[in-house]
Design a protein around this motif. Sequence first.
Motif, PDB file in Angstrom:
ATOM      1  N   ARG A  95      18.989 -24.563  15.460  1.00 17.18           N
ATOM      2  CA  ARG A  95      19.083 -23.393  14.580  1.00 17.18           C
ATOM      3  C   ARG A  95      18.205 -22.223  15.033  1.00 17.18           C
ATOM      4  N   ILE A  96      17.037 -22.514  15.627  1.00 18.32           N
ATOM      5  CA  ILE A  96      16.167 -21.408  16.056  1.00 18.32           C
ATOM      6  C   ILE A  96      16.523 -20.905  17.461  1.00 18.32           C
ATOM      7  N   GLY A  97      17.577 -21.491  18.043  1.00 18.92           N
ATOM      8  CA  GLY A  97      18.117 -20.964  19.294  1.00 18.92           C
ATOM      9  C   GLY A  97      17.523 -21.537  20.559  1.00 18.92           C
ATOM     10  N   GLU A 163      12.163 -18.904  10.641  1.00 16.45           N
ATOM     11  CA  GLU A 163      11.747 -17.700  11.349  1.00 16.45           C
ATOM     12  C   GLU A 163      11.756 -18.043  12.829  1.00 16.45           C
ATOM     13  N   ALA A 164      12.532 -17.316  13.622  1.00 20.86           N
ATOM     14  CA  ALA A 164      12.665 -17.647  15.044  1.00 20.86           C
ATOM     15  C   ALA A 164      12.150 -16.521  15.925  1.00 20.86           C
ATOM     16  N   ASP A 165      11.505 -16.900  17.020  1.00 21.89           N
ATOM     17  CA  ASP A 165      11.046 -15.938  18.024  1.00 21.89           C
ATOM     18  C   ASP A 165      11.411 -16.505  19.398  1.00 21.89           C
ATOM     19  N   PRO A 166      12.707 -16.324  19.814  1.00 21.14           N
ATOM     20  CA  PRO A 166      13.164 -16.903  21.088  1.00 21.14           C
ATOM     21  C   PRO A 166      12.353 -16.430  22.296  1.00 21.14           C
ATOM     22  N   ALA A 167      11.846 -15.182  22.250  1.00 22.24           N
ATOM     23  CA  ALA A 167      11.060 -14.661  23.375  1.00 22.24           C
ATOM     24  C   ALA A 167       9.790 -15.488  23.592  1.00 22.24           C
TER      25      ALA A 167
END
Length: 197
Positions: A95-97, A163-167
């Motif tokens: 889900r968070i990528g 809350e996602a932060d792919p970077a």
Amino acid sequence: MAIDRVPALKRCRALGLEPGVVGISRESKRQVRRTNRKVSEYGMQLKEKQKAKFIYGVLEKQFRKYYEKAKTMPGVTGENLLGLLERRIDNVVYRIGLAQTRKQARQIVRHGHILVNGKRLDIPSALVSVGDVITVAEKSRSKAMFKEIAESQNSLSAPAWLEADPAKLSGSVTRFPERSEIDIPVTEQAIVELYSR
């Protein structure tokens, strides 16, 4: 350990699911044969259960345990069941990528690439709690797949409860999911009725 080896596209056809629901981008080239066979109430309930099991990659024994746990929780049993399945660490990683499919997410977790609150967690069925921070282990960040995620701007958008932060190859759980935020095409009440027989 039991492994489900049925081809994903074949299972999608049988259950009437779009391959995109399980993260598969390609379509089946086979024609779906239309049958006018009437499905019984039991058959419909069984199909809904099989859909949920297939989407989350859970086998019968474990799925039954989730149902028993959902039954004891306050609130609606069906919604509790889907909430528990959503909170699995392999699903959260998807889900968070950090993975393209739930199967890939399960493998990433199994191989020890994921840290929860700074500690390595390699059990895909572990449930996350509010406030948990999920990150990719430092030694794994140099792998090609994680570099690609960190550099790409078109990552999968995470649901509102995450809350996602792919970077930064990380994400966190801000609250538990609500039914309206769980986008899988399953009628959970039919599963509850099936188990209540």
